[in-house]
Design an enzyme around this catalytic site. Sequence first.
Site, PDB file in Angstrom:
ATOM      1  N   ALA A  95     -71.493   3.565 -78.376  1.00 46.62           N
ATOM      2  CA  ALA A  95     -70.104   3.849 -78.015  1.00 46.62           C
ATOM      3  C   ALA A  95     -69.989   5.138 -77.210  1.00 46.62           C
ATOM      4  O   ALA A  95     -68.977   5.371 -76.564  1.00 46.62           O
ATOM      5  CB  ALA A  95     -69.263   3.946 -79.276  1.00 46.62           C
ATOM      6  N   LYS A  96     -71.005   5.984 -77.271  1.00 44.47           N
ATOM      7  CA  LYS A  96     -71.066   7.236 -76.501  1.00 44.47           C
ATOM      8  C   LYS A  96     -69.778   8.034 -76.640  1.00 44.47           C
ATOM      9  O   LYS A  96     -69.257   8.581 -75.665  1.00 44.47           O
ATOM     10  CB  LYS A  96     -71.397   6.940 -75.034  1.00 44.47           C
ATOM     11  CG  LYS A  96     -72.749   6.217 -74.866  1.00 44.47           C
ATOM     12  CD  LYS A  96     -73.154   6.015 -73.423  1.00 44.47           C
ATOM     13  CE  LYS A  96     -74.526   5.401 -73.257  1.00 44.47           C
ATOM     14  NZ  LYS A  96     -74.661   3.985 -73.662  1.00 44.47           N
TER      15      LYS A  96
END
Lengths: 276, 276
Positions: A95-96
């Site tokens: 998801a960074k």
Amino acid sequence: MTYNQLVEQIGLKRSFLCVGLDSDRSLLPAHLQLHPQALFLFNKEVIDSTAAYAVAYKLNTAFYEAEGTNGWAQLSQTVSYIRERHPNILVIADAKRGDISNTAKHYARAFFEEMNVDALTLSPYMGTDSLTPFLEYKEKWTIILALTSNSGASDFELQLLANGQPLYEAVIQKSCTLGAKEQLMFVVGATHPQQLVRVRALLPEHFLLVPGVGAQGGSLEEVVQNGMNDSCGLLVNMSRGIIFADNSRHFADAAGLRAKEMTQKMSALLPQSLVG
Amino acid sequence: MTYNQLVEQIGLKRSFLCVGLDSDRSLLPAHLQLHPQALFLFNKEVIDSTAAYAVAYKLNTAFYEAEGTNGWAQLSQTVSYIRERHPNILVIADAKRGDISNTAKHYARAFFEEMNVDALTLSPYMGTDSLTPFLEYKEKWTIILALTSNSGASDFELQLLANGQPLYEAVIQKSCTLGAKEQLMFVVGATHPQQLVRVRALLPEHFLLVPGVGAQGGSLEEVVQNGMNDSCGLLVNMSRGIIFADNSRHFADAAGLRAKEMTQKMSALLPQSLVG
């Protein structure tokens, strides 16, 4: 899943393969394209045919968010499916995320509680206070972007700081003290084989999540030579090369076959002490 | 919403206030706490009572993702509500996304098409190729994190590069050529008043999205003095100070009152040419 359990699974499966469920709707087999549950149905079959070979699944949130609320539901559904059917496989949400601390707490809750993944990728740009809320979840994995596989890595990640250190090394040094090797991994792209040597020197024991083998040109053999440690210490991600190996009705069989081939290569590269 | 339309709205409302809908369920009024649609119901009332004063709403995705699929649905619902009822207010998804190019395209689709916000915040860590897919949407705004308001900004954003330039400046310089002032903004925290002078020198015409006034200690007057240009060029975000001004059943009135007070302060600080 603990560090020791992960190492054990790698030994049992003779594999350090992470299958990336980058389930881009436009690339799905024609017979699934128009189904409202297309992403989940596709994932389900790919998972069942690759679970014997994968030690981790990585779900990139972008491909699900692109489908709106229904996509988010299928992301959650896929995570639940893996956890129920294949509880010994690590589930990573790629998801960074990265935000200030109270907000970061809500991302941690979103992924570690609500969605209940084992691991989450984070962007370190905003500093260590954007990372620490995730490390409060001692039984979960926090995976920090260090040196990514894309060409844009040269824009900032590889830039030298005034002390002569590239930014990605400063990220590793500042973050590696935030948690033990049992809860912290770093992303290092297979497209940077020389830097992988340096990262392994900085982090002798940590697991590295390595994208970029295959389509992006990274070599599995080079990654192993430069980055493997006694516990393996590597999760090599492959996405398209496996999940989109074939886009007919036989896509899942083809994905399974491709995962099996990768695992056979990996098996020969693992330390004897692990697979003995 | 175009650059000129945004400047026009600022003049008409005598306001450069962005209201942050950081709708943390645990802070909602007691009578809403257990409602399955709590976030949306809360937002709806806050929006209606502040729309006369706000030129932008910023929705931080963390608070919605923390509620799972139902939270994502309420995020979408809130965006649609603002666009239908208050079409002259800029809608920003504060998502801080950042990923390699094909993945970035899917984030762009998620926010600019599926959710249909006007603007999206991005983390620049992975480099310019992680930003360009968003700039292909010429009628949308891409807002890049430069120097954030949290203390962790000193970990990396403020670190000096070998050429003597702090990282956040390199981010601005490398990214400001990717798009015109009509589609690109930067985040600069109000907690860095000196750096705001420098950013304004680098970006004389761009809008800056400024968090950190209020709870985090930034001063509105200092932000204006150091960062305002002839077109205003500032969106000052306030979240908790407005939306959680009161947590009784009268929360929306209190939010409206607080937004009105902010706007009165802002009105006195705007260039005469805009409000004349």
